[in-house]
Design a protein around this motif. Structure first.
Motif, PDB file in Angstrom:
ATOM      1  N   ASP A  64       2.939   3.593  -2.861  1.00  0.00           N
ATOM      2  CA  ASP A  64       3.685   4.405  -1.909  1.00  0.00           C
ATOM      3  C   ASP A  64       3.254   5.858  -2.016  1.00  0.00           C
ATOM      4  N   ASP A  65       4.040   6.766  -1.391  1.00  0.00           N
ATOM      5  CA  ASP A  65       3.654   8.169  -1.340  1.00  0.00           C
ATOM      6  C   ASP A  65       3.795   8.883  -2.671  1.00  0.00           C
ATOM      7  N   ARG A 112      -6.716   4.673  11.480  1.00  0.00           N
ATOM      8  CA  ARG A 112      -5.819   3.532  11.453  1.00  0.00           C
ATOM      9  C   ARG A 112      -6.270   2.500  12.477  1.00  0.00           C
ATOM     10  N   GLU A 136       1.947  10.647   3.612  1.00  0.00           N
ATOM     11  CA  GLU A 136       1.164  10.374   4.805  1.00  0.00           C
ATOM     12  C   GLU A 136       2.070  10.507   6.027  1.00  0.00           C
ATOM     13  N   VAL A 137       1.567  11.189   7.040  1.00  0.00           N
ATOM     14  CA  VAL A 137       2.329  11.399   8.264  1.00  0.00           C
ATOM     15  C   VAL A 137       2.052  10.245   9.205  1.00  0.00           C
ATOM     16  N   ASP A 138       3.123   9.650   9.722  1.00  0.00           N
ATOM     17  CA  ASP A 138       2.971   8.539  10.653  1.00  0.00           C
ATOM     18  C   ASP A 138       2.269   8.996  11.923  1.00  0.00           C
ATOM     19  N   ALA A 139       1.545   8.082  12.532  1.00  0.00           N
ATOM     20  CA  ALA A 139       0.749   8.415  13.717  1.00  0.00           C
ATOM     21  C   ALA A 139       1.607   8.938  14.864  1.00  0.00           C
ATOM     22  N   LYS A 140       2.878   8.543  14.925  1.00  0.00           N
ATOM     23  CA  LYS A 140       3.724   8.909  16.046  1.00  0.00           C
ATOM     24  C   LYS A 140       4.617  10.106  15.750  1.00  0.00           C
ATOM     25  N   THR A 141       4.426  10.768  14.612  1.00  0.00           N
ATOM     26  CA  THR A 141       5.223  11.941  14.277  1.00  0.00           C
ATOM     27  C   THR A 141       4.282  13.124  14.060  1.00  0.00           C
ATOM     28  N   ARG A 310      -2.912   1.677   3.570  1.00  0.00           N
ATOM     29  CA  ARG A 310      -2.617   2.939   2.905  1.00  0.00           C
ATOM     30  C   ARG A 310      -3.733   3.404   1.982  1.00  0.00           C
TER      31      ARG A 310
END
Length: 352
Positions: A64-65, A112, A136-141, A310
């Protein structure tokens, strides 16, 4: 999981082991004593069992992060903001004792499944550029919506947090001061047009120059002039000073350029004068110079085409952990430290 985390951390430390197949090759050259220290499983008939390259690669999908515990070894060192020199203060106001920078980084060649690029947001100390956290920043944010996540686990009481213009948002800066008891220095650009207009309209001609710094090297000369003014009417949470930084830059073969940058801070003049504020603004870029640039040049992060799940974000965590360990060991140049620890990486990270 801790065993595979240890394998990745130690193999990445050794120069030339940046891919799963190279990690497996490094592991094959380890001794039985080193395999015991790594925690590899023992088979009474075949000895220590080595994970395959596929297993080593699949591990990257499961992290995870938050950095794995094995990435810290047993050195006993905690990731804390580095101390900065504070000016003398009066009354109850206290200058910040340390400073961290929050900034984003795009892995240009890691994509991605939907074709979007992998984007990471990290926090690093001013000075040595020690990575304290990364997500990690989500693609939609975007970065603004995840501002709090990498900062929330950190102890930020009386710590200066510097950000670029993207994070100059009311809710985030208010949370930083009220919930984390931190200070901020935030750049103001055209994404905050009203605030920028207010700052630009201040009577800067009447404000004395607070600090002037000059730097030269690599064919470039730069002069920065900073002015700071106490403000009470700026409609932004906890803002106590406005800052104007004027940069004059000359590069070999190019025409001289000028740039004016505005910023705001929650620090009063009694807590930080122009000289200290100039240092905070300049040292914000340590996260670029001492983390992002090193990971791109030394570890090939920007050129890496690793794109499964990831894996890109996980590899960035381990690269940051290696940089932290080598800097803590006194290395100024990370490539030199990697070459010196081809066979002694376990000692560097404090594995028993």
């Amino acid at each position: 999981m801790p065993c595979l985390a240890a394998v990745w951390l130690c193999s990445l430390t050794a120069a030339g082991h940046d891919r799963a197949c190279a990690v497996r090759a490094w592991l094959a050259r380890t001794s039985d004593a080193e395999r015991a220290r790594l925690g590899l499983p023992w088979d009474p008939f075949d000895g220590y069992r080595l994970p395959s390259a596929a297993t080593i690669h699949r591990f990257l999908q499961a992290v995870d992060d938050d950095p794995p515990s094995a990435a810290d070894g047993d050195s006993g060192q905690e990731a804390q903001p580095a101390a900065v020199q504070a000016e003398s203060v009066t009354g109850e106001r206290v200058a910040p004792t340390s400073a961290v920078a929050l900034d984003g980084k795009t892995s240009r060649h890691a994509k991605r499944a939907d074709g979007s690029r992998v984007h990471l947001v990290g926090v690093a100390t001013h000075g040595e550029g020690r990575l304290l956290g990364q997500i990690e920043v989500d693609a939609k944010t975007n970065e603004t919506t995840v501002f709090r996540r990498p900062l929330r686990p950190l102890e930020l009481t009386n710590v200066m947090v510097t950000t670029d213009a993207l994070h100059t948002a009311r809710a985030n800066l208010d949370w930083l001061v009220t919930a984390k008891h931190a200070h901020y220095l935030a750049v103001v650009k055209r994404n905050q047009p009203t605030l920028r207009a207010v700052l630009a309209a201040l009577p800067w001609a009447d404000v004395p120059t607070g600090a002037v710094t000059r730097e030269s090297g690599h064919g470039r000369a730069e002069t920065r002039t900073i002015k700071a003014a106490t403000v009470r009417h700026v409609d932004f949470p906890h803002t106590l000073q406005a800052i104007r930084i004027h940069r004059w830059r000359r590069e070999k073969g190019k025409r001289p350029s000028r740039e004016t940058v505005y910023a705001i801070t929650s620090l009063a003049f009694e807590q930080a004068g122009p000289a200290l504020l100039a240092g905070f603004a300049r040292h914000h870029w340590h996260i670029e110079d001492r983390q992002h640039h090193v990971r791109d040049v030394t570890f090939g992060e920007d050129a890496s085409t690793s794109r499964t799940g990831r894996a890109p974000a996980t590899l960035a965590i381990f690269r940051g952990a290696v940089i932290n360990a080598l800097r803590a060991a006194g290395y100024r140049h990370i490539p030199e430290g990697r070459r010196d620890h081809v066979t002694t990486a376990l000692n560097l990270h404090g594995f028993p």
